[in-house]
Write an enzyme that holds these catalytic residues in place. Sequence first.
Site, PDB file in Angstrom:
ATOM      1  CG  ASP A  39      -1.861  -1.209   1.243  1.00  0.00           C
ATOM      2  OD1 ASP A  39      -2.254  -1.687   0.159  1.00  0.00           O
ATOM      3  OD2 ASP A  39      -2.168  -1.692   2.346  1.00  0.00           O
ATOM      4  CD  GLU A 213     -12.901  -4.810  -4.865  1.00  0.00           C
ATOM      5  OE1 GLU A 213     -13.714  -4.849  -5.821  1.00  0.00           O
ATOM      6  OE2 GLU A 213     -13.056  -5.470  -3.817  1.00  0.00           O
ATOM      7  CD  GLU A 332      22.645   7.136   8.424  1.00  0.00           C
ATOM      8  OE1 GLU A 332      22.610   6.203   9.243  1.00  0.00           O
ATOM      9  OE2 GLU A 332      23.307   8.175   8.612  1.00  0.00           O
ATOM     10  CD  GLU A 334      20.023   3.364   8.230  1.00  0.00           C
ATOM     11  OE1 GLU A 334      21.069   2.723   8.357  1.00  0.00           O
ATOM     12  OE2 GLU A 334      19.756   4.381   8.898  1.00  0.00           O
ATOM     13  CG  ASP A 447      24.391   3.625  12.854  1.00  0.00           C
ATOM     14  OD1 ASP A 447      23.346   3.666  12.172  1.00  0.00           O
ATOM     15  OD2 ASP A 447      24.592   4.384  13.810  1.00  0.00           O
TER      16      ASP A 447
HETATM   17  O1  FUB Z   1      -3.385  -3.742   2.935  1.00  0.00           O
HETATM   18  C1  FUB Z   1      -4.732  -3.978   3.335  1.00  0.00           C
HETATM   19  C2  FUB Z   1      -5.670  -3.648   2.219  1.00  0.00           C
HETATM   20  O2  FUB Z   1      -5.335  -4.384   1.055  1.00  0.00           O
HETATM   21  C3  FUB Z   1      -5.603  -2.210   1.761  1.00  0.00           C
HETATM   22  O3  FUB Z   1      -6.283  -1.343   2.620  1.00  0.00           O
HETATM   23  C4  FUB Z   1      -6.211  -2.340   0.412  1.00  0.00           C
HETATM   24  O4  FUB Z   1      -6.012  -1.227  -0.407  1.00  0.00           O
HETATM   25  C5  FUB Z   1      -5.531  -3.582  -0.089  1.00  0.00           C
HETATM   26  O5  FUB Z   1      -4.263  -3.294  -0.643  1.00  0.00           O
END
Ligand code: FUB
Length: 454
Positions: A39, A213, A332, A334, A447
């Site tokens: 996400d 969706e 860094e 990381e 580090d």
């Molecule tokens: O990561 C949890 C859920 O899955 C998200 O809120 C949606 O957008 C889907 O990616």
Amino acid sequence: MKSVLRTVLCTMGLLLPSVLFPSAAAADNPIVQTIYTADPAPLVHDGRLYVYTGHDEDGSTWFTMREWRVYSTTDMANWTDHGSPMSLETFAWADDNAWAGHVVHRNGRFYWYVPVRHRATGSMAIGVGVSDSPTGPFHDALGRPLVNNNEIDPNVFIDDDGQAYLYWGNPNLWYVRLNPDMISYSGAPTQIPLTTAGFGTRTGNPDRPTLYEEGPWVYKRNGLYYIVFAAECCSEFIGYSTAPTPTGPWTYRGTIMPTQGSSFTNHPGVIDYRGGSYFFYHNGALPGGGGFTRSVAVEKFSYNADGTFPTITMTTAGPPQIGTLDPYVRQEAETTAWAQGVETEPSSEGGMNVGYIENGDYLKVKGVAFGGGASSFTARVASATDGGRIELRLDGPTGTLVGTCTVTGTGGWQSWTSVSCPVSGATGTHDLYLRFTGGSGYLLNVDWWRFTSQ
Ligand code: FUB
């Protein structure tokens, strides 16, 4: 993640990660290899591009997510891990589901809108974290949900006139006008009509007649408003619609990213940075990856002349690097283009460090500009065991060896000391590999590091 990799390798009867990752040395997507991330929500601030993500727990069989993470870059190739500045613990009223959020900057502060499960009701609600820094820490701005209608995936757009809009929703699509304080709103949440003209036609699901969706991402470009979203389910693809105003009417424009990549969800984030346009998404591309163990990736793209999107497909190469990385200033550990076999953790000296390093693990740092040549290398290291060696190699984990630093035990994983070693043959621009060798078990932590020029 380390334990997952080991389990996968054992299950498959494989001994070396390189068997699973034959092209890992060339790959830069997904952008995070130390944990599963999902996400993505990009933000540009003060010349850096930050991406805020969720964190799929290792071995998840559901969207098991308890915290959010932050990464940043200035070159689109090397990413710095800033750790986790916000988690479910930030919201005393929430008890689960640290799902897809979005960060915006306003009033000199950073506001992180996130969907979480409301303990009292058991339904999904949207909370707001706030911080003075893009890397946190964030605290709960309200002490209660901002919105509480059992729908998810908040996204905030601030129009040129200063009006901010919060969009969210699955299965519906909502918006509400935020007040200038960014933590309250005026008027009632409004449903955006999910018409087939606006959001395309889905077949075989009478409950969801349009393609919309979840995961809305709203922005404005050249006077046109875009809403990019996860479409259809499952698996999802990424589609988009446009409108003459931030509240519609929306017209469906088609597919941006087709269904690909071993995760049945996908989630878009679109942003311009240093003259290029970038499309963030997630897939299941790491070992053990899938619908609940996802990874954030990014592609560079160019809009068509009429403002429409090209089709964007997932790659393992990712975007070209912008410029080069300077090895003569502190970097860094990381900050990497690829981290093989290691994890990151908070460092007692601030920020994060790379840890859980075993024999054969490595860090790839892309496009390092050594110029006329480096003479020595210094690293900030710690080891609770007997240490190991840091091999400095060019252009591959077994590429030309230009130096080797020996690390001995320091008495603890957070007992830091600096080690230096001579370097020879590092001139021009190369991908730098810090390859770790030694005995069995965890060897050392790093580090930061820096070269000295000749
Ligand atoms: O990561 C949890 C859920 O899955 C998200 O809120 C949606 O957008 C889907 O990616």
